[in-house]
Scaffold this motif. Structure first.
Motif, mmCIF file in Angstrom:
data_model
loop_
_atom_site.group_PDB
_atom_site.id
_atom_site.type_symbol
_atom_site.label_atom_id
_atom_site.label_comp_id
_atom_site.label_asym_id
_atom_site.label_seq_id
_atom_site.Cartn_x
_atom_site.Cartn_y
_atom_site.Cartn_z
ATOM 1 N N LEU A 103 -37.974 -12.745 46.685
ATOM 2 C CA LEU A 103 -37.370 -12.754 45.356
ATOM 3 C C LEU A 103 -36.332 -13.862 45.236
ATOM 4 N N ARG A 104 -35.511 -14.054 46.255
ATOM 5 C CA ARG A 104 -34.506 -15.129 46.212
ATOM 6 C C ARG A 104 -35.157 -16.502 46.095
ATOM 7 N N ARG A 105 -36.257 -16.714 46.804
ATOM 8 C CA ARG A 105 -36.967 -18.002 46.701
ATOM 9 C C ARG A 105 -37.517 -18.207 45.283
ATOM 10 N N ALA A 106 -38.086 -17.160 44.706
ATOM 11 C CA ALA A 106 -38.610 -17.258 43.339
ATOM 12 C C ALA A 106 -37.477 -17.515 42.342
ATOM 13 N N GLN A 107 -36.341 -16.851 42.544
ATOM 14 C CA GLN A 107 -35.192 -17.059 41.671
ATOM 15 C C GLN A 107 -34.634 -18.482 41.806
ATOM 16 N N ALA A 108 -34.638 -19.000 43.012
ATOM 17 C CA ALA A 108 -34.159 -20.372 43.220
ATOM 18 C C ALA A 108 -35.066 -21.373 42.505
#
Length: 115
Positions: A103-108
């Motif tokens: 999720l953090r990678r997608a948000q970034a």
């Protein structure tokens, strides 16, 4: 009803209408899209620009990770806020770290593309 309240209601209605269209294109439920956009707008100034950026953001996230993975990551994140030993499993287990990392990678990526 005050003018400010009417404006907030109109802005929220616009979010819901946009979310319904975005949800139709993706596999994310309308309520999940609206919840994300509403929270994002609140964090970014409740402006028209925030609406556009936040809507773009959830579209990018939904194009990167399927809804089931998004829901899993959000659940781990939410339960990870529990204090003490109760929250440790939801913060430190391999499945929790993997899901929240996705999720953090997608948000970034969404941050780069939309803001």
């Amino acid at each position: 009803m005050t003018l400010a309240h009417k404006r907030r209601s109109a802005a929220f209605f616009a979010v819901l209408m946009y979310a319904a269209g975005a949800s139709a294109a993706q596999d994310y439920p309308t309520v999940a899209v609206a919840d994300y956009v509403y929270g994002c707008m609140k964090a970014n100034g409740n402006s028209r620009q925030a609406l556009e950026s936040c809507s773009c953001s959830i579209d990018v996230i939904s194009s990167i990770i399927p809804y089931a993975r998004y829901e899993e990551a959000e659940t781990f994140r939410s339960l990870g806020l529990l204090t003490g030993e109760r929250g440790v499993l939801f913060r430190q287990s391999a499945p929790a770290r993997s899901a929240t990392s996705d999720l953090r990678r997608a948000q970034a990526e969404a941050e780069v593309r939309c803001f």
